[in-house]
Design an enzyme around this catalytic site. Structure first.
Site, PDB file in Angstrom:
ATOM      1  N   LYS A 185       0.827  -1.215   0.000  1.00 22.46           N
ATOM      2  CA  LYS A 185       0.000   0.000   0.000  1.00 22.46           C
ATOM      3  C   LYS A 185       0.865   1.271   0.000  1.00 22.46           C
ATOM      4  O   LYS A 185       0.546   2.242  -0.670  1.00 22.46           O
ATOM      5  CB  LYS A 185      -0.929   0.008   1.214  1.00 22.46           C
ATOM      6  N   ASP A 209      -9.959   2.332   1.899  1.00 23.40           N
ATOM      7  CA  ASP A 209     -10.054   1.924   3.318  1.00 23.40           C
ATOM      8  C   ASP A 209     -10.619   3.075   4.136  1.00 23.40           C
ATOM      9  O   ASP A 209     -11.513   2.906   4.973  1.00 23.40           O
ATOM     10  CB  ASP A 209      -8.660   1.598   3.894  1.00 23.40           C
TER      11      ASP A 209
HETATM   12  P1  NAP Z   1       0.764  -2.056  10.073  1.00 19.63           P
HETATM   13  O1  NAP Z   1       1.134  -0.956   9.146  1.00 19.63           O
HETATM   14  O2  NAP Z   1       1.703  -3.168  10.277  1.00 19.63           O
HETATM   15  O3  NAP Z   1       0.469  -1.398  11.497  1.00 19.63           O
HETATM   16  C1  NAP Z   1       0.141  -2.182  12.601  1.00 19.63           C
HETATM   17  C2  NAP Z   1      -0.080  -1.307  13.823  1.00 19.63           C
HETATM   18  O4  NAP Z   1      -0.478  -2.180  14.868  1.00 19.63           O
HETATM   19  C3  NAP Z   1       1.175  -0.571  14.313  1.00 19.63           C
HETATM   20  O5  NAP Z   1       0.809   0.707  14.748  1.00 19.63           O
HETATM   21  C4  NAP Z   1       1.651  -1.438  15.470  1.00 19.63           C
HETATM   22  O6  NAP Z   1       2.230  -0.693  16.526  1.00 19.63           O
HETATM   23  C5  NAP Z   1       0.346  -1.973  16.013  1.00 19.63           C
HETATM   24  N1  NAP Z   1       0.541  -3.247  16.692  1.00 19.63           N
HETATM   25  C6  NAP Z   1       0.990  -4.405  16.156  1.00 19.63           C
HETATM   26  N2  NAP Z   1       0.994  -5.371  17.082  1.00 19.63           N
HETATM   27  C7  NAP Z   1       0.552  -4.816  18.225  1.00 19.63           C
HETATM   28  C8  NAP Z   1       0.357  -5.302  19.547  1.00 19.63           C
HETATM   29  N3  NAP Z   1       0.587  -6.575  19.844  1.00 19.63           N
HETATM   30  N4  NAP Z   1      -0.127  -4.453  20.472  1.00 19.63           N
HETATM   31  C9  NAP Z   1      -0.375  -3.175  20.181  1.00 19.63           C
HETATM   32  N5  NAP Z   1      -0.191  -2.646  18.949  1.00 19.63           N
HETATM   33  C10 NAP Z   1       0.262  -3.456  17.997  1.00 19.63           C
HETATM   34  O7  NAP Z   1      -0.626  -2.727   9.657  1.00 19.63           O
HETATM   35  P2  NAP Z   1      -1.815  -2.078   8.809  1.00 19.63           P
HETATM   36  O8  NAP Z   1      -1.549  -2.253   7.362  1.00 19.63           O
HETATM   37  O9  NAP Z   1      -2.083  -0.723   9.323  1.00 19.63           O
HETATM   38  O10 NAP Z   1      -3.028  -3.055   9.167  1.00 19.63           O
HETATM   39  C11 NAP Z   1      -3.596  -3.069  10.470  1.00 19.63           C
HETATM   40  C12 NAP Z   1      -4.772  -4.032  10.524  1.00 19.63           C
HETATM   41  O11 NAP Z   1      -5.815  -3.570   9.693  1.00 19.63           O
HETATM   42  C13 NAP Z   1      -4.413  -5.421   9.985  1.00 19.63           C
HETATM   43  O12 NAP Z   1      -4.223  -6.277  11.062  1.00 19.63           O
HETATM   44  C14 NAP Z   1      -5.612  -5.846   9.166  1.00 19.63           C
HETATM   45  O13 NAP Z   1      -6.266  -6.942   9.782  1.00 19.63           O
HETATM   46  C15 NAP Z   1      -6.544  -4.677   9.202  1.00 19.63           C
HETATM   47  N6  NAP Z   1      -7.065  -4.360   7.852  1.00 19.63           N
HETATM   48  C16 NAP Z   1      -8.374  -4.582   7.597  1.00 19.63           C
HETATM   49  C17 NAP Z   1      -8.929  -4.260   6.379  1.00 19.63           C
HETATM   50  C18 NAP Z   1     -10.374  -4.518   6.121  1.00 19.63           C
HETATM   51  O14 NAP Z   1     -10.804  -4.309   4.999  1.00 19.63           O
HETATM   52  N7  NAP Z   1     -11.132  -4.972   7.091  1.00 19.63           N
HETATM   53  C19 NAP Z   1      -8.143  -3.669   5.401  1.00 19.63           C
HETATM   54  C20 NAP Z   1      -6.802  -3.443   5.679  1.00 19.63           C
HETATM   55  C21 NAP Z   1      -6.256  -3.781   6.908  1.00 19.63           C
HETATM   56  P3  NAP Z   1       3.739  -0.123  16.474  1.00 19.63           P
HETATM   57  O15 NAP Z   1       3.664   1.113  15.652  1.00 19.63           O
HETATM   58  O16 NAP Z   1       4.015   0.143  17.902  1.00 19.63           O
HETATM   59  O17 NAP Z   1       4.579  -1.208  15.868  1.00 19.63           O
END
Ligand code: NAP
Length: 553
Positions: free
Chosen positions: A333, A372
């Site tokens: 992305k 999104d």
């Molecule tokens: P990302 O860029 O990897 O960001 C993940 C975030 O989660 C970071 O801020 C990270 O914190 C935090 N995090 C990870 N593990 C954690 C933990 N154990 N405790 C607390 N915070 C934690 O991921 P992303 O692309 O934003 O995606 C996030 C979520 O959105 C995904 O898991 C996915 O399931 C969901 N999603 C859903 C859709 C939908 O259509 N429903 C679409 C896209 C994504 P740090 O900054 O501290 O590392």
């Protein structure tokens, strides 16, 4: 001539009646909609074993050919070309003669490797006796497929070998298959079909080659293969016949069909092909969406961007593909936002959010956006009405999705509190969005302050609670500990597997309003679908298919 659909069936030299088993599979293939079966006899026949055993094998194979419910491609692939036959070439050619000549039920096609065919004049002459060709005086009807395989990658001397196969007068069809190393290999395979003077099967092996199998009818490929049963583990990239005909709507693919993709790494489990292809069918849009894996490495962001860019450049520049859009998912992305800035300009929200999930191509060329953010804003808007200026939203996480959502909410005038484990990252996000001057205000807070939050809604943008993740049973938002919660407070989880995350279950338990990740997935996909087709998305169909796939339908 429409592209034929062929199901390979391995005839084993084991079991009570391997011929009956192969015929049962052929019957099943016919019932499912195949046009041809390929009987792979290299596990059944291992070379001459003496007159009586040979006669028995020939009788059984004649029965196989005679009772096959579909026309047959007969193949006895040697070990040196990826098969199981390790006997003499002379023995298998003698077998071919017994099966192709002077029988009531010869195979429709005989597949022989170009390398074997050109190795000796004697062998070539014997194979020519078995097949129809301009100089043939016997009444044989079997047509010769000359095949070229490479299990490593594109053969270095492909052009020479391909021309050699085409120039053989006895060759009716040329088959080329190699292990695709990237999506771009498919483009060369399509070019081979377009330029070939003879009917041609040109397929990419492995997960990168799936596109060549699905799109064969778009380019006029002679046939494509699909397996009877799921062989994803042993033959990645080979679709099942059910997927080819159902999921990819193979019979409706033609020259004008527009191509869409879901780009990610890995991308095999994406639900996008399931819903978008069904949606295209439902609204009568002539399009097909296929998984488009683009390799990425955590350790080398530069290399990931380079391969993303090279792939998207190739897709956009190859006019014959009719490439009209893509859904872009993890981890590309951010790459799409950067690509958009460099190639066609990203919108302000994509620029600020730093991530985009959609490519669309219209009369003005290619563009990108992030559906999104729009999905979250519109789902919350259904609860809150159009104006967000009096709303406080807690966004948990500061990664790609959180950035896009925060920018989208700020654009609508909301106050956003970003809670994140790594507070510096949250502050960078707040700084970027506030600097854009969208109207809404972004502040940050330590995760530990969540219980004291007083927001109208909370959106989990971390993977906490996700099946298979590092913290599958975790509570992304400590709902039970939140002090200022009532029946109007909205809890939104972006995680969609499981549909009911521990956080949502707790929110439901406190009588709060919940929005699950499937609603978001469906809504962001609907945004893409509408950009691609100009039609309203069949959201109920999308929702039902997703919930069925996730086992809660
Ligand atoms: P990302 O860029 O990897 O960001 C993940 C975030 O989660 C970071 O801020 C990270 O914190 C935090 N995090 C990870 N593990 C954690 C933990 N154990 N405790 C607390 N915070 C934690 O991921 P992303 O692309 O934003 O995606 C996030 C979520 O959105 C995904 O898991 C996915 O399931 C969901 N999603 C859903 C859709 C939908 O259509 N429903 C679409 C896209 C994504 P740090 O900054 O501290 O590392």
């Amino acid at each position: 001539m429409p592209t034929l659909l062929c199901v390979p069936i391995f005839v084993e030299d084991s079991g009570d009646d391997p011929i009956a088993a192969a015929l049962a599979d052929a019957g099943e293939a016919k019932k499912k909609g195949a046009d041809l079966v390929e009987f792979r006899i290299d596990r059944f026949f291992s070379g001459s074993r003496g007159d009586s055993e040979d006669a028995f094998a020939v009788a059984r194979l004649r029965r196989l050919l005679g009772e096959s419910p579909l026309p047959v491609v007969l193949t006895c692939r040697p070990t040196w070309e990826g098969g199981d036959y390790d006997g003499d070439d002379a023995d298998r050619v003698a077998l071919f003669e017994k099966l192709c000549c002077g029988t009531d039920a010869p195979p429709a096609y005989l597949d022989v490797e170009l390398a074997a065919y050109t190795r000796s004049a004697n062998l070539r002459q014997k194979i020519n006796l078995c097949v129809a060709h301009p100089g043939q005086r016997r009444g044989v009807t079997t047509r010769l497929i000359l095949s070229i395989h490479d299990f490593e990658g594109r053969p270095g001397d492909l052009d020479r070998r391909f021309l050699a196969a085409c120039s053989e007068p006895a060759c009716a069809v040329v088959k080329v298959a190699w292990r695709a190393r990237s999506l771009r290999d498919n483009l060369e395979l399509f070019e081979i079909i377009r330029a070939s003077p003879k009917p041609v099967v040109a397929l990419g092996m492995g997960e990168f080659g799936l596109m060549s199998r699905v799109l064969a009818p778009k380019y006029g490929g002679f046939l494509t293969f699909a397996s009877l049963r799921d062989q994803a583990a042993t033959a990645p990239g080979q679709p099942t016949i059910d997927d080819l005909l159902g999921l990819y709507r193979f019979r409706s693919i033609g020259r004008e069909t527009r191509l869409y993709g879901v780009i990610g790494w890995p991308v095999g489990h994406s639900m996008s092909p399931l819903i978008h292809n069904a949606g295209f069918g439902a609204v009568g849009h002539d399009g097909v969406l296929v998984p488009m894996p683009v390799a990425a490495s955590d350790r080398d962001a530069g290399a990931s961007f380079t391969s993303f860019k090279a792939t998207l450049d190739a897709l956009l520049d190859e006019g014959s593909l009719g490439f009209s859009g893509a859904s872009v998912t993890i981890p590309h992305k951010e790459n799409l936002a950067r690509y958009a800035r460099e190639r066609f300009g990203a919108g302000r929200a994509v620029d600020v959010g730093g991530a985009a999930n959609t490519v669309f191509v219209d009369g003005d060329g290619a563009a990108s956006t992030n559906t999104d953010a729009g999905a979250v804003v519109s789902l919350l808007g259904e609860r809150w009405g159009d104006s967000f200026t009096d709303r406080r939203v807690g966004v948990v996480g500061a990664g790609g999705v959180a950035r896009a959502i925060t920018a989208g909410l700020a654009e609508r005038g909301a106050t956003v509190v970003v809670y994140n484990r790594n507070i510096d990252r949250a502050e960078r996000l707040a700084g970027d969005v506030n600097a854009a001057g969208f109207g809404g205000r972004v502040i940050t807070a330590e995760l530990s302050l969540l219980p004291r939050g007083c927001c109208h809604g909370y959106v989990n943008c971390t993977p906490v609670g996700m099946t298979g993740g590092a913290d599958a049973l975790g509570m992304s938002i400590p709902v039970a500990d939140l002090r200022h919660v009532d029946g109007e407070t909205v809890f939104f989880d972006t995680v969609y597997n499981p549909v009911e995350t521990p956080m949502l279950a707790a929110a439901r338990g406190r009588g709060c309003r919940v929005i699950d990740g499937v609603e978001m997935f469906v809504r962001q996909a609907a945004g893409q679908f509408e950009l691609w087709t100009g039609e309203g998305a069949p959201v109920e169909l999308f929702d039902r298919l997703c919930r069925e796939r996730l086992g809660v339908g």
